[in-house]
Structure formats: structure tokens, C-alpha cells
Motif scaffolding. Structure first.
Motif, PDB file in Angstrom:
ATOM      1  N   ARG A 167      56.479  92.793  74.834  1.00 10.08           N
ATOM      2  CA  ARG A 167      57.941  92.810  74.965  1.00 10.08           C
ATOM      3  C   ARG A 167      58.334  92.871  76.431  1.00 10.08           C
ATOM      4  N   ALA A 169      60.439  89.960  78.562  1.00 14.93           N
ATOM      5  CA  ALA A 169      61.622  90.245  79.379  1.00 14.93           C
ATOM      6  C   ALA A 169      61.424  89.732  80.807  1.00 14.93           C
ATOM      7  N   SER A 189      65.008 102.069  72.858  1.00 14.96           N
ATOM      8  CA  SER A 189      63.967 102.400  71.874  1.00 14.96           C
ATOM      9  C   SER A 189      62.712 102.964  72.532  1.00 14.96           C
ATOM     10  N   PRO A 224      63.250  94.774  80.988  1.00 18.20           N
ATOM     11  CA  PRO A 224      64.592  94.500  80.444  1.00 18.20           C
ATOM     12  C   PRO A 224      65.706  94.884  81.417  1.00 18.20           C
ATOM     13  N   GLU A 239      68.545  97.361  73.573  1.00 23.90           N
ATOM     14  CA  GLU A 239      67.814  97.930  72.433  1.00 23.90           C
ATOM     15  C   GLU A 239      66.386  98.289  72.828  1.00 23.90           C
ATOM     16  N   HIS A 240      65.734  97.406  73.581  1.00 23.24           N
ATOM     17  CA  HIS A 240      64.363  97.691  74.016  1.00 23.24           C
ATOM     18  C   HIS A 240      64.327  98.879  74.972  1.00 23.24           C
ATOM     19  N   ASN A 266      72.374  86.578  72.873  1.00 19.44           N
ATOM     20  CA  ASN A 266      72.452  88.047  72.758  1.00 19.44           C
ATOM     21  C   ASN A 266      71.382  88.768  73.568  1.00 19.44           C
ATOM     22  N   ILE A 267      71.175  88.325  74.791  1.00 14.67           N
ATOM     23  CA  ILE A 267      70.159  88.959  75.616  1.00 14.67           C
ATOM     24  C   ILE A 267      70.540  90.387  76.005  1.00 14.67           C
ATOM     25  N   ASP A 295      79.383  96.078  75.824  1.00 10.90           N
ATOM     26  CA  ASP A 295      78.214  96.682  75.180  1.00 10.90           C
ATOM     27  C   ASP A 295      77.839  98.033  75.793  1.00 10.90           C
ATOM     28  N   PRO A 352      72.403  92.847  74.303  1.00  8.26           N
ATOM     29  CA  PRO A 352      72.070  93.857  73.295  1.00  8.26           C
ATOM     30  C   PRO A 352      70.566  93.977  73.047  1.00  8.26           C
ATOM     31  N   THR A 353      69.860  92.857  73.156  1.00  6.81           N
ATOM     32  CA  THR A 353      68.410  92.903  72.930  1.00  6.81           C
ATOM     33  C   THR A 353      67.719  93.728  74.004  1.00  6.81           C
ATOM     34  N   CYS A 354      68.057  93.482  75.265  1.00  3.04           N
ATOM     35  CA  CYS A 354      67.448  94.262  76.354  1.00  3.04           C
ATOM     36  C   CYS A 354      67.820  95.737  76.244  1.00  3.04           C
TER      37      CYS A 354
END
Length: 127
Positions: free
Chosen positions: A6, A10, A42, A76, A38-39, A31-32, A97, A34-36
Motif C-alpha cells: 500500500r 501511494a 487505519s 499517502p 483512510e490508509h 477519490n485519492i 474531507d 479519501p483513500t489516502c
């Protein structure tokens, strides 16, 4: 995907969108942000702040675990920085966001490279 993969993904995305408004726009559509975020969230580590001693204690972390997840926190953040660099549309989306607020925990990360990536992202957001 494994954590290191992951992080590498990134990194690749950050190279693709760096100084390229067209790819920044495409990344936004994919949607980069929110994805970044989220990583990043998390894999965040618990705060090293000791309420009793009123100080930061980084000894609570296992050094292997810290380094193993550093890339998933660092890349990210770099990807966000280069995606919204000189692009008001992407920055506006990041604002919606709450990206700056979600990056703040990285300022306390025990890995200096992660803290640096966070500072880069926040600085790029403000410029």
C-alpha cells in the motif's frame, strides 16, 4: 494488500500526479484523497503522550512495528501533498474531507520521515 505494498502504491501515485494538473484532476475523480486519508488513519499509532508524566514517551512502541507501517503513513501523506500542490480544486476537496485535521496525528509519529511527510503535506496545503 500488505502494508508495504500500500505504501509503494501511494509512492507510485505520488510520482504520477506530481506537477501534472491533468493527473491531479484524474486522481481527484478517483477519490485519492479519501483513500489516502483512510490508509493514514487505519495505520496510525496510539499517541505517545503520557498523561501522568506530561511528556512524550516513544519507548512504548515496538521498533519493528513502527518501521513496518511507516511507509503506509508516510507515502499517502506525500501523495496528498503533491496532489493538492498548486491545485485549488483538489485543496477544496481536501478541505471538505477534513484532510488537515486527519493529518495532525502524524505530527506526533515516532518516525521522523512520517512527521516530515506530514509537515510537507500541511505546508503544501497552505501554499
Amino acid at each position: 494488500l500488505q502494508a508495504e505494498h500500500r505504501g509503494l502504491a501511494a509512492f507510485v501515485l505520488s510520482v504520477m500526479v506530481s506537477n501534472d494538473p491533468e493527473n491531479q484532476r484524474k486522481a481527484l475523480q478517483a477519490n485519492i484523497i479519501p483513500t489516502c486519508l483512510e490508509h493514514i488513519s487505519s495505520t496510525s499509532l496510539p499517541s505517545p503522550y503520557d498523561e501522568v508524566k506530561h511528556s512524550y514517551d516513544y519507548e512504548v512502541y515496538d521498533q519493528h512495528d513502527i518501521q513496518a507501517g511507516a511507509g503506509v503513513r508516510m507515502w499517502p501523506a506525500v501523495c496528498l501533498a503533491v496532489t493538492w500542490h498548486n491545485n485549488p480544486e483538489v485543496r477544496w476537496s481536501a478541505t471538505r474531507d477534513n484532510a488537515p485535521e486527519k493529518l495532525y496525528p502524524l505530527l506526533l509519529d515516532p518516525v521522523p520521515e512520517v512527521r516530515c511527510a506530514c509537515i510537507h503535506a500541511l505546508g503544501s496545503f497552505l501554499s
